[in-house]
Motif scaffolding. Sequence first.
Motif, PDB file in Angstrom:
ATOM      1  N   ALA A 204      -4.559 -23.650  13.782  1.00 55.15           N
ATOM      2  CA  ALA A 204      -5.877 -23.530  13.976  1.00 55.15           C
ATOM      3  C   ALA A 204      -6.408 -23.488  15.542  1.00 55.15           C
ATOM      4  O   ALA A 204      -7.360 -22.800  15.742  1.00 55.15           O
ATOM      5  CB  ALA A 204      -6.753 -24.696  13.255  1.00 55.15           C
ATOM      6  N   ARG A 205      -5.551 -23.815  16.262  1.00 57.88           N
ATOM      7  CA  ARG A 205      -6.096 -23.876  17.568  1.00 57.88           C
ATOM      8  C   ARG A 205      -5.508 -22.511  18.426  1.00 57.88           C
ATOM      9  O   ARG A 205      -5.910 -22.221  19.357  1.00 57.88           O
ATOM     10  CB  ARG A 205      -5.060 -24.907  18.615  1.00 57.88           C
ATOM     11  CG  ARG A 205      -5.350 -26.253  18.283  1.00 57.88           C
ATOM     12  CD  ARG A 205      -4.068 -27.104  18.764  1.00 57.88           C
ATOM     13  NE  ARG A 205      -3.842 -26.683  20.072  1.00 57.88           N
ATOM     14  CZ  ARG A 205      -2.721 -27.158  20.786  1.00 57.88           C
ATOM     15  NH1 ARG A 205      -1.828 -27.795  19.880  1.00 57.88           N
ATOM     16  NH2 ARG A 205      -2.426 -26.764  21.882  1.00 57.88           N
ATOM     17  N   TYR A 206      -4.933 -21.554  17.607  1.00 59.24           N
ATOM     18  CA  TYR A 206      -4.360 -20.161  17.935  1.00 59.24           C
ATOM     19  C   TYR A 206      -5.505 -19.188  17.714  1.00 59.24           C
ATOM     20  O   TYR A 206      -5.795 -19.099  16.502  1.00 59.24           O
ATOM     21  CB  TYR A 206      -3.158 -19.981  17.792  1.00 59.24           C
ATOM     22  CG  TYR A 206      -2.065 -20.791  18.346  1.00 59.24           C
ATOM     23  CD1 TYR A 206      -1.406 -20.228  19.587  1.00 59.24           C
ATOM     24  CD2 TYR A 206      -1.727 -21.963  18.008  1.00 59.24           C
ATOM     25  CE1 TYR A 206      -0.574 -21.091  20.160  1.00 59.24           C
ATOM     26  CE2 TYR A 206      -0.716 -22.776  18.662  1.00 59.24           C
ATOM     27  CZ  TYR A 206      -0.187 -22.420  19.789  1.00 59.24           C
ATOM     28  OH  TYR A 206       0.699 -23.249  20.413  1.00 59.24           O
ATOM     29  N   ARG A 207      -5.787 -18.353  18.591  1.00 57.70           N
ATOM     30  CA  ARG A 207      -6.387 -17.014  18.160  1.00 57.70           C
ATOM     31  C   ARG A 207      -5.516 -15.932  17.637  1.00 57.70           C
ATOM     32  O   ARG A 207      -5.689 -15.261  16.714  1.00 57.70           O
ATOM     33  CB  ARG A 207      -7.287 -16.651  19.483  1.00 57.70           C
ATOM     34  CG  ARG A 207      -8.118 -15.264  19.126  1.00 57.70           C
ATOM     35  CD  ARG A 207      -8.804 -14.760  20.466  1.00 57.70           C
ATOM     36  NE  ARG A 207      -9.494 -15.579  20.865  1.00 57.70           N
ATOM     37  CZ  ARG A 207     -10.225 -15.839  22.072  1.00 57.70           C
ATOM     38  NH1 ARG A 207      -9.932 -14.718  22.834  1.00 57.70           N
ATOM     39  NH2 ARG A 207     -11.277 -16.814  22.432  1.00 57.70           N
ATOM     40  N   VAL A 220      -0.839 -11.485  16.440  1.00 57.67           N
ATOM     41  CA  VAL A 220      -1.414 -11.625  14.988  1.00 57.67           C
ATOM     42  C   VAL A 220      -2.161 -12.936  14.789  1.00 57.67           C
ATOM     43  O   VAL A 220      -1.978 -13.994  15.123  1.00 57.67           O
ATOM     44  CB  VAL A 220      -0.456 -11.603  13.723  1.00 57.67           C
ATOM     45  CG1 VAL A 220      -0.938 -11.490  12.604  1.00 57.67           C
ATOM     46  CG2 VAL A 220       0.771 -10.651  14.263  1.00 57.67           C
ATOM     47  N   SER A 221      -3.306 -12.542  14.305  1.00 59.49           N
ATOM     48  CA  SER A 221      -4.459 -13.593  13.883  1.00 59.49           C
ATOM     49  C   SER A 221      -3.749 -14.629  12.813  1.00 59.49           C
ATOM     50  O   SER A 221      -3.027 -14.036  11.985  1.00 59.49           O
ATOM     51  CB  SER A 221      -5.648 -13.195  13.481  1.00 59.49           C
ATOM     52  OG  SER A 221      -6.447 -14.358  13.095  1.00 59.49           O
ATOM     53  N   PRO A 222      -3.869 -15.707  12.784  1.00 58.80           N
ATOM     54  CA  PRO A 222      -3.316 -16.592  11.863  1.00 58.80           C
ATOM     55  C   PRO A 222      -3.824 -16.586  10.577  1.00 58.80           C
ATOM     56  O   PRO A 222      -3.123 -16.884   9.534  1.00 58.80           O
ATOM     57  CB  PRO A 222      -3.561 -18.258  12.415  1.00 58.80           C
ATOM     58  CG  PRO A 222      -3.908 -18.117  13.843  1.00 58.80           C
ATOM     59  CD  PRO A 222      -4.387 -16.572  14.013  1.00 58.80           C
ATOM     60  N   ASP A 223      -5.053 -15.792  10.116  1.00 63.34           N
ATOM     61  CA  ASP A 223      -5.513 -15.629   9.160  1.00 63.34           C
ATOM     62  C   ASP A 223      -5.471 -14.154   8.567  1.00 63.34           C
ATOM     63  O   ASP A 223      -6.030 -13.840   7.557  1.00 63.34           O
ATOM     64  CB  ASP A 223      -7.093 -15.577   9.214  1.00 63.34           C
ATOM     65  CG  ASP A 223      -7.601 -17.031   9.670  1.00 63.34           C
ATOM     66  OD1 ASP A 223      -6.852 -18.127   9.377  1.00 63.34           O
ATOM     67  OD2 ASP A 223      -8.461 -17.406  10.531  1.00 63.34           O
ATOM     68  N   ASP A 224      -4.371 -13.465   9.294  1.00 59.13           N
ATOM     69  CA  ASP A 224      -4.142 -11.881   8.983  1.00 59.13           C
ATOM     70  C   ASP A 224      -3.066 -11.965   8.004  1.00 59.13           C
ATOM     71  O   ASP A 224      -2.213 -12.997   7.567  1.00 59.13           O
ATOM     72  CB  ASP A 224      -3.977 -11.243  10.307  1.00 59.13           C
ATOM     73  CG  ASP A 224      -4.458  -9.868   9.939  1.00 59.13           C
ATOM     74  OD1 ASP A 224      -4.384  -9.217   8.868  1.00 59.13           O
ATOM     75  OD2 ASP A 224      -4.789  -9.225  11.106  1.00 59.13           O
ATOM     76  N   TRP A 225      -2.829 -10.643   7.501  1.00 51.83           N
ATOM     77  CA  TRP A 225      -1.515 -10.207   6.657  1.00 51.83           C
ATOM     78  C   TRP A 225      -0.633  -9.480   7.356  1.00 51.83           C
ATOM     79  O   TRP A 225      -0.924  -8.635   8.388  1.00 51.83           O
ATOM     80  CB  TRP A 225      -2.235  -9.800   5.318  1.00 51.83           C
ATOM     81  CG  TRP A 225      -3.102 -10.608   4.498  1.00 51.83           C
ATOM     82  CD1 TRP A 225      -4.169 -11.197   4.767  1.00 51.83           C
ATOM     83  CD2 TRP A 225      -2.669 -10.948   3.369  1.00 51.83           C
ATOM     84  NE1 TRP A 225      -4.604 -11.733   3.980  1.00 51.83           N
ATOM     85  CE2 TRP A 225      -3.608 -11.731   2.740  1.00 51.83           C
ATOM     86  CE3 TRP A 225      -1.488 -10.868   2.335  1.00 51.83           C
ATOM     87  CZ2 TRP A 225      -3.609 -12.353   1.443  1.00 51.83           C
ATOM     88  CZ3 TRP A 225      -1.621 -11.467   1.042  1.00 51.83           C
ATOM     89  CH2 TRP A 225      -2.716 -12.145   0.585  1.00 51.83           C
ATOM     90  N   VAL A 226       0.490  -9.696   7.210  1.00 52.45           N
ATOM     91  CA  VAL A 226       1.810  -9.020   8.018  1.00 52.45           C
ATOM     92  C   VAL A 226       2.729  -8.502   6.916  1.00 52.45           C
ATOM     93  O   VAL A 226       2.812  -9.154   5.776  1.00 52.45           O
ATOM     94  CB  VAL A 226       2.596  -9.900   8.976  1.00 52.45           C
ATOM     95  CG1 VAL A 226       1.529 -10.271  10.131  1.00 52.45           C
ATOM     96  CG2 VAL A 226       3.207 -11.012   8.367  1.00 52.45           C
TER      97      VAL A 226
END
Length: 254
Positions: A204-207, A220-226
């Motif tokens: 959560a600390r990471y953009r 990559v955003s932590p909330d994204d899909w890969v």
Amino acid sequence: MKRAKVRKERGAFIDEIQDWFRQRNSFWTLVSFVCLVSIFILQILVILLSGINPHVRNGIYSILVPLLVFFVVSIFWRGSTPTTLSLVGVMCLYVGMFFVFAELGSLKVMPPQMANRLGYGIMHEGPPVDAVSDFYFLMGIFALVLSMAVAFRPSIFRARGTPTWVPYPVWATDNDPKLSYGRSVMRLIPVQSLLRFADQHLVARYRYIQILIGGRIYFVSPDDWVPEGSNVIREKESGSLLGITKVPDGFNIW
């Protein structure tokens, strides 16, 4: 298609080189500072010993050149701007600390220059060799210090509100990943599924975090899909996540 493949392979090769150096970031940072300090010390010793032996500068070649080479190697992977500044700096230092005296060591002043003004030749006396040497030395040191400042603290030279430069592209799922990575990309998975349980509260600390996708590193955003089969890049020693934090911690140069 072939050109895109070559571009992709070249990008992957560059990423591998940067990743190898980045995993040894502390070591190469130490090399940069040690080389810079050693050049200072070498110049001071040469100035002090020149009064005893005027030819002492002829013997610093075997020490000076490795220091300059190691400095460039320790800084080039951090970006094109630090590389350019470091190359300019090492050339100025080489000229100021060795080349000038190797070529004109027996002279006290530079050779006079003949200027042609309105058909008349005017002789201009050259500046002292020591003054030319000091000028190139100071310019070289300034370039090396500036290259380190750009490499380690680029935010100092960035105007407020300008976009932040990142060393890797930012991943976006807006475009169809199959266009870039072929039929092997069948489906997308959430980034959260690639993380360990211990990372869930830290992410959560990471953009952005670094993820290897299709042989290339992306932010990559932590909330994204890969794409399925992607891997999270971690620090080699501690295994912690690598990326850009939401709140600068004083050590995050991005």
